[in-house]
Design an enzyme around this catalytic site. Structure first.
Site, PDB file in Angstrom:
ATOM      1  N   GLY A  13      15.890  51.848  17.832  1.00  0.00           N
ATOM      2  CA  GLY A  13      16.636  52.759  16.957  1.00  0.00           C
ATOM      3  C   GLY A  13      17.128  52.098  15.683  1.00  0.00           C
ATOM      4  N   PRO A  17      14.856  46.972   7.191  1.00  0.00           N
ATOM      5  CA  PRO A  17      14.105  46.794   5.939  1.00  0.00           C
ATOM      6  C   PRO A  17      12.834  45.976   6.226  1.00  0.00           C
ATOM      7  CG  PRO A  17      16.430  46.244   5.632  1.00  0.00           C
ATOM      8  CD  PRO A  17      16.205  46.404   7.115  1.00  0.00           C
ATOM      9  N   LEU A  19      11.176  44.198   4.238  1.00  0.00           N
ATOM     10  CA  LEU A  19      11.234  42.929   3.500  1.00  0.00           C
ATOM     11  C   LEU A  19      12.599  42.286   3.722  1.00  0.00           C
ATOM     12  CD1 LEU A  19      10.221  40.978   1.198  1.00  0.00           C
ATOM     13  CD2 LEU A  19      11.211  42.592  -0.409  1.00  0.00           C
ATOM     14  N   GLY A  20      12.575  41.065   4.241  1.00  0.00           N
ATOM     15  CA  GLY A  20      13.818  40.320   4.438  1.00  0.00           C
ATOM     16  C   GLY A  20      13.748  38.997   3.707  1.00  0.00           C
ATOM     17  N   GLY A  22      14.148  34.918   4.242  1.00  0.00           N
ATOM     18  CA  GLY A  22      14.164  33.869   5.260  1.00  0.00           C
ATOM     19  C   GLY A  22      14.834  32.600   4.752  1.00  0.00           C
ATOM     20  N   TYR A  52      18.033  26.610  12.666  1.00  0.00           N
ATOM     21  CA  TYR A  52      17.980  26.306  11.222  1.00  0.00           C
ATOM     22  C   TYR A  52      19.281  25.647  10.766  1.00  0.00           C
ATOM     23  CZ  TYR A  52      14.082  29.695  11.009  1.00  0.00           C
ATOM     24  OH  TYR A  52      12.908  30.384  11.215  1.00  0.00           O
ATOM     25  N   HIS A 109      13.043  32.336  19.967  1.00  0.00           N
ATOM     26  CA  HIS A 109      12.380  31.602  18.880  1.00  0.00           C
ATOM     27  C   HIS A 109      10.968  31.147  19.251  1.00  0.00           C
ATOM     28  CE1 HIS A 109      13.584  29.076  15.121  1.00  0.00           C
ATOM     29  NE2 HIS A 109      12.304  29.350  15.088  1.00  0.00           N
TER      30      HIS A 109
HETATM   31  N1  LIG Z   1       9.967  31.999  13.838  1.00  0.00           N
HETATM   32  C1  LIG Z   1       9.459  30.868  13.388  1.00  0.00           C
HETATM   33  O1  LIG Z   1       9.009  30.029  14.182  1.00  0.00           O
HETATM   34  C2  LIG Z   1       9.442  30.604  11.917  1.00  0.00           C
HETATM   35  C3  LIG Z   1       8.773  29.485  11.416  1.00  0.00           C
HETATM   36  C4  LIG Z   1       8.772  29.273  10.035  1.00  0.00           C
HETATM   37  C5  LIG Z   1       9.433  30.154   9.206  1.00  0.00           C
HETATM   38  N2  LIG Z   1      10.102  31.233   9.721  1.00  0.00           N
HETATM   39  C6  LIG Z   1      10.857  32.179   8.853  1.00  0.00           C
HETATM   40  O2  LIG Z   1       9.977  32.663   7.838  1.00  0.00           O
HETATM   41  C7  LIG Z   1      10.562  32.437   6.553  1.00  0.00           C
HETATM   42  C8  LIG Z   1       9.511  32.279   5.496  1.00  0.00           C
HETATM   43  O3  LIG Z   1       8.550  31.307   5.856  1.00  0.00           O
HETATM   44  P1  LIG Z   1       8.397  29.912   5.079  1.00  0.00           P
HETATM   45  O4  LIG Z   1       9.694  29.537   4.530  1.00  0.00           O
HETATM   46  O5  LIG Z   1       7.745  28.998   6.029  1.00  0.00           O
HETATM   47  O6  LIG Z   1       7.281  30.214   3.980  1.00  0.00           O
HETATM   48  P2  LIG Z   1       7.042  31.257   2.793  1.00  0.00           P
HETATM   49  O7  LIG Z   1       8.165  32.195   2.639  1.00  0.00           O
HETATM   50  O8  LIG Z   1       5.670  31.793   2.989  1.00  0.00           O
HETATM   51  O9  LIG Z   1       6.955  30.282   1.530  1.00  0.00           O
HETATM   52  C9  LIG Z   1       8.065  29.573   1.076  1.00  0.00           C
HETATM   53  C10 LIG Z   1       7.581  28.558   0.048  1.00  0.00           C
HETATM   54  O10 LIG Z   1       6.929  29.232  -1.025  1.00  0.00           O
HETATM   55  C11 LIG Z   1       7.613  28.990  -2.263  1.00  0.00           C
HETATM   56  N3  LIG Z   1       7.713  30.286  -2.949  1.00  0.00           N
HETATM   57  C12 LIG Z   1       8.499  31.334  -2.605  1.00  0.00           C
HETATM   58  N4  LIG Z   1       8.295  32.379  -3.418  1.00  0.00           N
HETATM   59  C13 LIG Z   1       7.349  31.988  -4.308  1.00  0.00           C
HETATM   60  C14 LIG Z   1       6.726  32.637  -5.400  1.00  0.00           C
HETATM   61  N5  LIG Z   1       7.037  33.891  -5.721  1.00  0.00           N
HETATM   62  N6  LIG Z   1       5.806  31.923  -6.098  1.00  0.00           N
HETATM   63  C15 LIG Z   1       5.500  30.650  -5.784  1.00  0.00           C
HETATM   64  N7  LIG Z   1       6.059  29.983  -4.731  1.00  0.00           N
HETATM   65  C16 LIG Z   1       6.982  30.649  -4.016  1.00  0.00           C
HETATM   66  C17 LIG Z   1       8.967  28.441  -1.900  1.00  0.00           C
HETATM   67  O11 LIG Z   1       9.385  27.491  -2.862  1.00  0.00           O
HETATM   68  P3  LIG Z   1      10.693  27.749  -3.808  1.00  0.00           P
HETATM   69  O12 LIG Z   1      11.872  27.744  -2.876  1.00  0.00           O
HETATM   70  O13 LIG Z   1      10.679  26.601  -4.723  1.00  0.00           O
HETATM   71  O14 LIG Z   1      10.478  29.075  -4.479  1.00  0.00           O
HETATM   72  C18 LIG Z   1       8.689  27.750  -0.559  1.00  0.00           C
HETATM   73  O15 LIG Z   1       8.199  26.450  -0.759  1.00  0.00           O
HETATM   74  C19 LIG Z   1      11.428  31.193   6.797  1.00  0.00           C
HETATM   75  O16 LIG Z   1      12.362  30.966   5.781  1.00  0.00           O
HETATM   76  C20 LIG Z   1      12.031  31.539   8.134  1.00  0.00           C
HETATM   77  O17 LIG Z   1      13.100  32.471   7.959  1.00  0.00           O
HETATM   78  C21 LIG Z   1      10.103  31.459  11.066  1.00  0.00           C
END
Ligand SMILES: NC(=O)c1ccc[n+]([C@@H]2O[C@H](COP(=O)([O-])OP(=O)(O)OC[C@H]3O[C@@H](n4cnc5c(N)ncnc54)[C@H](OP(=O)(O)O)[C@@H]3O)[C@@H](O)[C@H]2O)c1
Length: 297
Positions: A13, A17, A19-20, A22, A52, A109
């Site tokens: 329920g 959004p 888009l979030g 991270g 984190y 996780h």
């Molecule tokens: N459940 C899990 O096991 C798990 C594992 C990994 C991640 N996550 C979650 O997923 C979220 C996102 O994944 P992620 O952080 O691994 O990777 P991502 O969001 O795919 O990419 C982040 C990277 O891309 C760069 N970036 C962001 N926007 C950009 C743009 N518009 N143009 C160029 N570069 C850009 C960022 O650098 P800048 O900061 O310099 O922009 C950063 O280095 C995490 O923050 C976390 O909340 C979950």
């Protein structure tokens, strides 16, 4: 004027959004400011995790934003070392205490591959949290179809979300189909391929989704950035996304994806970039020091 954003109603329920924002790998001292920027831009969903180590700063930014609390979805995750009836309850209380507020979406996780019975016991307690309205939705992360089947074997309620590594080089077709069969929303982590850049950026441009020639070509075609093209593809194939950036311009850029559409052929061309190889760790083979780590109170 903030852009309208798309939301979806989860099986529990909760209105989520799609888009979030991270916050993995954002240092605690930078997290509150980054989350504040994201909320100012218009994001209304924040993805964090006990592992984190920045829940305090996420909660502070949300509470100090002046935005009504019920307009923001806070999603956090429990680590595997807390998978038991008492352990998962303790994990929820610990996250709430650190956040200084309630948890809206509570996720496992990782799959508890070394002790499925303990994972199921924790899941049953998470189901009770939804029934008691302590949390608005529950879900899992990094679950392949096999892990989901094990969980469903002992569950009353299917997860509402499965958050997995998913980007143009790793499109997770099998997981998306399996999730859809069970009414589980697939949520993409590393949605713009961030995991391909965790360990340095000495890659060829074609080895990073953001600089792949096809993505650059589509960015030019639509007058958008590579990240916007990829995030748009994610939404259009039915995923929720949680991109991370520490840069205010890129935080805003990643949010501006609800006013254009890709053609079916261009979506299919991005689908075809799949290499079937993950950039992150294999959930079935996490190193001991990761799998067994404890979350401090
Ligand atoms: N459940 C899990 O096991 C798990 C594992 C990994 C991640 N996550 C979650 O997923 C979220 C996102 O994944 P992620 O952080 O691994 O990777 P991502 O969001 O795919 O990419 C982040 C990277 O891309 C760069 N970036 C962001 N926007 C950009 C743009 N518009 N143009 C160029 N570069 C850009 C960022 O650098 P800048 O900061 O310099 O922009 C950063 O280095 C995490 O923050 C976390 O909340 C979950």
């Amino acid at each position: 004027m903030k852009q309208a954003q798309e939301t979806t109603r989860l099986a529990s329920g909760l209105q989520l959004p799609l888009l979030g924002y991270g916050v993995y790998r954002i240092k605690p001292e930078a997290t509150a400011e980054a989350v504040k920027t994201a909320l100012d831009v218009g994001y209304r969903m924040i993805d964090t995790a006990a592992a984190y180590f920045n829940e305090e700063q996420v909660g502070r930014a949300v509470l100090e934003s002046g935005i009504p609390r019920d307009e923001i979805v806070i999603q956090t995750k429990a680590w595997v070392s807390d998978y038991s009836k008492q352990g998962i309850r303790h994990a929820l209380e610990r996250s709430k205490r650190k956040l200084g507020t309630t948890v809206d979406v509570f996720l496992m996780h990782q799959p508890g591959v070394r002790d499925p019975a303990a994972m199921i016991e924790a899941w049953r307690e998470m189901e009770q949290m939804v029934a008691d309205k302590e949390v608005g939705a529950i879900g899992v992360c990094n679950f392949g179809p096999n892990h989901l089947d094990v969980l469903l074997g002992g569950a009353r309620m299917a997860p509402q979300i499965n958050q997995v590594e998913l980007h143009p080089f790793f499109t997770q077709q099998a997981i998306r189909e399996h999730d859809a069969r069970h009414n589980v929303l697939t949520q993409a982590w590393s949605p713009i391929g961030g995991v391909m850049r965790y360990w340095g950026d000495d890659k060829a441009p074609s080895d990073d989704p953001l600089t792949h020639p096809l993505i650059l070509q589509l960015a030019a075609k639509y007058g958008r950035t590579p990240a916007q093209v990829i995030l748009r593809w994610q939404i259009e194939i039915g995923n929720s996304v949680i991109p991370r950036s520490s840069n205010p311009d890129r935080i805003a850029e990643n949010f501006a994806i609800f006013d254009f559409q890709l053609s079916a052929e261009d979506r299919a061309a991005i689908d075809a970039l799949d290499r079937g190889e993950r950039g992150g760790p294999d959930p079935d083979n996490l190193p001991d020091e990761l799998y067994e780590r404890k979350i401090p109170d």
